[in-house]
Design a protein around this motif. Structure first.
Motif, PDB file in Angstrom:
ATOM      1  N   PRO A 183       0.817  -1.213   0.000  1.00 14.51           N
ATOM      2  CA  PRO A 183       0.000   0.000   0.000  1.00 14.51           C
ATOM      3  C   PRO A 183       0.853   1.266   0.000  1.00 14.51           C
ATOM      4  N   LEU A 184       0.251   2.344  -0.478  1.00 15.65           N
ATOM      5  CA  LEU A 184       0.874   3.667  -0.456  1.00 15.65           C
ATOM      6  C   LEU A 184       0.052   4.560   0.464  1.00 15.65           C
ATOM      7  N   LEU A 185       0.714   5.222   1.384  1.00 20.00           N
ATOM      8  CA  LEU A 185       0.057   6.170   2.287  1.00 20.00           C
ATOM      9  C   LEU A 185       0.725   7.518   2.116  1.00 20.00           C
ATOM     10  N   THR A 186       0.019   8.454   1.475  1.00 21.98           N
ATOM     11  CA  THR A 186       0.550   9.808   1.341  1.00 21.98           C
ATOM     12  C   THR A 186      -0.019  10.677   2.458  1.00 21.98           C
ATOM     13  N   VAL A 187       0.807  11.594   2.959  1.00 22.44           N
ATOM     14  CA  VAL A 187       0.398  12.507   4.030  1.00 22.44           C
ATOM     15  C   VAL A 187       0.758  13.925   3.604  1.00 22.44           C
ATOM     16  N   SER A 188      -0.099  14.873   3.928  1.00 22.05           N
ATOM     17  CA  SER A 188       0.205  16.259   3.564  1.00 22.05           C
ATOM     18  C   SER A 188      -0.382  17.213   4.584  1.00 22.05           C
ATOM     19  N   ASN A 189       0.098  18.453   4.510  1.00 18.52           N
ATOM     20  CA  ASN A 189      -0.537  19.511   5.288  1.00 18.52           C
ATOM     21  C   ASN A 189      -1.898  19.821   4.666  1.00 18.52           C
TER      22      ASN A 189
ATOM     23  N   PRO B 249      -1.407  -4.634   8.020  1.00 23.54           N
ATOM     24  CA  PRO B 249      -0.773  -5.950   7.854  1.00 23.54           C
ATOM     25  C   PRO B 249       0.513  -5.889   7.048  1.00 23.54           C
ATOM     26  N   VAL B 250       0.546  -5.049   6.029  1.00 20.90           N
ATOM     27  CA  VAL B 250       1.757  -4.780   5.260  1.00 20.90           C
ATOM     28  C   VAL B 250       2.097  -3.308   5.473  1.00 20.90           C
ATOM     29  N   THR B 251       3.273  -3.035   6.002  1.00 22.67           N
ATOM     30  CA  THR B 251       3.650  -1.646   6.274  1.00 22.67           C
ATOM     31  C   THR B 251       3.617  -0.842   4.978  1.00 22.67           C
ATOM     32  N   PRO B 252       2.838   0.246   4.946  1.00 22.34           N
ATOM     33  CA  PRO B 252       2.728   1.011   3.707  1.00 22.34           C
ATOM     34  C   PRO B 252       3.982   1.838   3.417  1.00 22.34           C
ATOM     35  N   ILE B 253       4.143   2.165   2.137  1.00 20.35           N
ATOM     36  CA  ILE B 253       5.118   3.182   1.757  1.00 20.35           C
ATOM     37  C   ILE B 253       4.522   4.522   2.166  1.00 20.35           C
TER      38      ILE B 253
ATOM     39  N   PRO C  10      10.080   8.636   0.400  1.00 11.04           N
ATOM     40  CA  PRO C  10       9.420   7.767   1.385  1.00 11.04           C
ATOM     41  C   PRO C  10      10.128   7.789   2.736  1.00 11.04           C
ATOM     42  N   ILE C  11       9.324   7.787   3.796  1.00 15.23           N
ATOM     43  CA  ILE C  11       9.847   7.795   5.157  1.00 15.23           C
ATOM     44  C   ILE C  11      10.078   6.360   5.610  1.00 15.23           C
ATOM     45  N   GLU C  12      11.246   6.087   6.142  1.00 16.10           N
ATOM     46  CA  GLU C  12      11.573   4.756   6.644  1.00 16.10           C
ATOM     47  C   GLU C  12      11.224   4.668   8.132  1.00 16.10           C
ATOM     48  N   PHE C  13      10.481   3.627   8.497  1.00 18.36           N
ATOM     49  CA  PHE C  13      10.124   3.394   9.896  1.00 18.36           C
ATOM     50  C   PHE C  13      10.690   2.051  10.351  1.00 18.36           C
ATOM     51  N   ASP C  14      11.431   2.062  11.432  1.00 14.78           N
ATOM     52  CA  ASP C  14      11.900   0.818  12.041  1.00 14.78           C
ATOM     53  C   ASP C  14      10.871   0.438  13.106  1.00 14.78           C
ATOM     54  N   LEU C  15       9.770  -0.179  12.662  1.00 17.53           N
ATOM     55  CA  LEU C  15       8.662  -0.436  13.573  1.00 17.53           C
ATOM     56  C   LEU C  15       9.025  -1.358  14.740  1.00 17.53           C
ATOM     57  N   PRO C  16       9.804  -2.444  14.541  1.00 20.13           N
ATOM     58  CA  PRO C  16      10.184  -3.260  15.710  1.00 20.13           C
ATOM     59  C   PRO C  16      10.911  -2.446  16.774  1.00 20.13           C
TER      60      PRO C  16
END
Length: 286
Positions: A62-68, A174-178, A217-223
Motif C-alpha cells: 500500500p501507499l500512504l501519502t500525508v500532507s498539510n 498488515p503490510v507496512t505502507p510506503i 518515502p519515510i523509513e520506519f523501524d517499527l520493531p
C-alpha cells in the motif's frame, strides 16, 4: 453522537458496473486540472516519485501519502497537476474525509463515497469504526491519503502536532505502507477560509501560485519503535478511555500511545523539513 451516512455500497468498485465512479472521477479530474493548470499556476518538485509510486509500486504494497491541509480544495486539486493520472478510477486515492463536512446528507455522502472517501468523525479517536475500513484499503494494497493535522490551517506556520490516526494506520497495517510526505503552499489563496464576511468564496480564485513539494518515502523501524514505546510506557497508567487493552502486537494502551506519538513526530519532522525546503526554492515546472 450522530453516525455518518456510511453508504459502504456506493464505495464498492462494482457499484452499478463502476459507471457512476468513472463519470464522477472524470468530472472531478477535469475540475482539478482546470483549477491547477488553467486558472492558476502549479509547480511541483519531485513529482516523478509520486507518479511512480501511484502507478508502479510492488504488488500488494500500500501507499500512504500525508500532507498539510491548507484548504477544502487541497484534495482533489493537488492531484490535478500536469502528468498526474487523475482520471483512472483504479489509481485514484482513497482519502479520509471529515464526516461533518463531506457527509452532511445523503446526496453528499453518495458523491463522496463514489469518490473513494472514507468518513472519519473528528475527535472520535484512532479506533473509531471507519479506521478499520481504512486499514482494509491498506490491506488491499491501495493508495490512501490523509491530512494528519486533522483540520485546515491556512497560516504560514510550522507543521502542527499531528493527530495519531495516521500513525495508528502505519503501525496496524498488515503490510507496512510506503509513507510519502507532501507539503504544499498556495491553496490558502485559491480557497481562503475568510474571504467574504468570514466565509469561503463560492468558487476557486485564480491567478494564484500553487507549489507542491513531494518528499522521499519515510523509513520506519517499527520493531525498534515498538520496543522503545514499551520501555517508555512502563511507568504510565491506562486512562480507560475506550482504547483496546492490547493490540495484535501485544502493546497495552500506554505503549500504543507512545508508539503513535513517536511515529507522528517522525512524520511531522519530515514534513516541517519539506516546508522549510519549499520556502527556499523558486516555482518549478512539474
Amino acid at each position: 453522537m450522530r453516525r455518518p451516512r456510511t453508504m459502504e455500497w456506493a464505495a464498492r468498485s462494482n457499484h452499478m458496473g463502476g459507471i457512476p465512479r468513472k463519470m464522477l472521477v472524470a468530472a472531478v479530474a477535469a475540475f482539478a486540472r482546470a483549477v491547477a493548470n488553467i486558472l492558476n499556476t502549479t509547480t511541483v518538485y519531485n513529482s516523478e516519485t509520486l507518479i511512480r509510486l501511484v502507478q508502479s509500486r510492488p504488488p500488494g504494497v500500500p501507499l500512504l501519502t500525508v500532507s498539510n491541509h491548507m484548504s477544502t480544495l487541497d484534495d482533489p486539486v493537488m492531484w490535478g497537476f500536469k502528468g498526474f493520472p487523475t482520471a483512472d478510477p483504479k489509481l485514484v486515492r482513497w482519502v479520509l474525509a471529515a464526516e461533518d463536512i463531506c457527509f452532511k446528507n445523503s446526496v453528499l455522502s453518495y458523491l463522496f463515497r463514489l469518490g473513494k472517501c472514507i468518513p472519519i468523525t473528528r475527535g472520535a479517536g484512532v479506533y473509531q469504526e471507519h479506521m478499520n475500513e481504512a486499514l482494509d484499503r491498506l490491506s488491499d494494497g491501495a493508495w490512501l491519503h490523509t491530512f494528519p493535522e486533522g483540520k485546515v490551517y491556512q497560516e504560514s506556520a510550522p507543521i502542527r502536532r499531528l493527530k495519531w490516526g495516521t500513525a495508528s494506520l502505519i503501525a496496524r497495517a498488515p503490510v507496512t505502507p510506503i509513507v510519502l510526505p507532501i507539503v504544499h503552499h498556495g491553496f490558502q489563496e485559491v480557497m481562503p477560509e475568510n474571504y467574504l464576511l468570514g466565509r469561503r468564496p463560492p468558487f476557486p480564485l485564480w491567478n494564484k501560485n500553487i507549489k507542491i513539494i513531494v518528499g522521499d518515502p519515510i523509513e520506519f523501524d517499527l520493531p525498534k519503535l515498538r520496543e522503545t514505546a514499551v520501555s517508555m510506557s512502563k511507568h504510565l497508567s491506562p486512562s480507560s478511555s475506550g482504547w483496546p487493552k492490547t493490540t495484535p502486537c501485544g502493546l497495552d494502551e500506554p505503549a500504543q500511545k507512545c508508539l503513535y506519538s513517536s511515529i507522528s513526530e517522525q512524520i511531522r519532522t519530515v514534513m516541517e523539513n519539506l516546508r522549510s525546503f519549499g520556502k527556499s526554492i523558486p516555482f518549478l515546472k512539474s
